[in-house]
Structures are given as structure tokens and as C-alpha cells.
Scaffold this motif. Sequence first.
Motif: not given
Length: 222
Positions: A50-53, A72-73, A146-155, A216-221
Motif C-alpha cells: 500500500k505504501m507504494d514506495c 518487501y520494500y 520527523v515526517c515531512k509535511n504532507d508526507g505519509d504515516i502508516y500504522i 491506517i494510512h494518514a497524511t501528516n498534518n
Amino acid sequence: MIRRPPRSTLSSSSAASDVYKRQSYKRVSSFYDMTFGQVFRPGQKTLIKKMDCADTDSVLEIGIGTGSSFQYYPKNTNVVGIDISPDMLDLAKKKIRKDKAINKHILLMNGEQLSFADNTFDKVVAMYVVSVTQNPKKLIEEMKRVCKNDGDIYIVNHFSSESDNTFVKLFEKGLMPISKLLGWKPYFPFSEFNDYANLDVLEMTKVNIFDYWDIIHATNNK
């Protein structure tokens, strides 16, 4: 060699918790991949897909453990994995050497006190960590920092829900008095978690056996 961060300034309770967890992980490290790892692997694989790196992405994985998720990466994606257990990281190091994974790195570090600069990573992921960490609120704050603004956070984690089976809810709540002994929080409602996490959730899906865990996939706010 496992690189180590600067001396910790965590609270005494967090430091004591880390010691207990390191001892626990040391006991299970030799058979972790063949037991717990088998249960958690589908979630790892599904989430990383899902991260589609991209090759240019910089990824931080908190709670890398034995490094079983590295496979898997994408080969060229730069991934830094951290964990509090030197015994688990020793196994991760062997995997990196065996696979000649030059873009995969490990650090001995607590997710509640990351030594990285602000806005370092494109994607930050924590798999099976949130309900075992001493201070989930601090962990999420550090992930966002540490995540860039509008980057992706996964849990990936199990979150309790009012729609859960009644027996499951009673069982989880019944275990809460010994949660410190267990090393994890059996009853962990998402609504309470997100009151302080304040995640901008884009998607939430079920994974693993009995769909017991959530992705959970969230955008960094910021």
C-alpha cells in the motif's frame, strides 16, 4: 555494527519499561520469525504494498525487530529501521548482510525519542508498536515531527471497537489490570487513541488472521 543514538533522556518509568522489553525480546528473538513473525507477516506485506514506495523515497520504520519486513520494500528505496532490542537488531543485521541490502539500515533507538531532524522522511511506519510503547502519544508526535509535511504515516495495530464481538471486548478489558506485565495494551480503542493522535486518516482496513489488526494510512498534518 548497530549504530546507537545519543544517551537517552527518557523518564525513569520509560527507561525501566525499555529494559523489561529488551529482556523479553531477548528471550523470544531466536524463534520470533518462526512464531510471531508468521502471524504478522501478512500485515507487513500488505502495508508495504500500500505504501507504494518510490526509489527516491526515504522511509523510517519504527519497531523493525528482526528486519523481516525489509524484504518487501523495493530494492532501491532507502529504509531506516529502528528498534529498542539489540538482540532483534542483530538478526536484522544478518538479513541485511545476507541480502546485500545496501539501502537498508538499522539503529538502536526508542520511537518516543527519535534522534532525526524534523521533516527527514517521506514515509514513517510503525507496525505492531503503538499498543506496546510506553507513551503512544509521544510516539505519534515523534512520527509526525520527523515526517515531512504532507508526507505519509502508516500504522499496523489492533484497535478495539464498539462493533467488536462482546466476548472479545470483555476479554480485552479483563486483561487490562495486567497490561504492564503483558507488555501491551489489550483494550486499545481507536477513538481514544485518535483523540490525542489527531491523525488525518485517509484509509483504514483490516488485515491478518481474523482481521484482528488494522492498517491506517494518514497524511501528516503538522
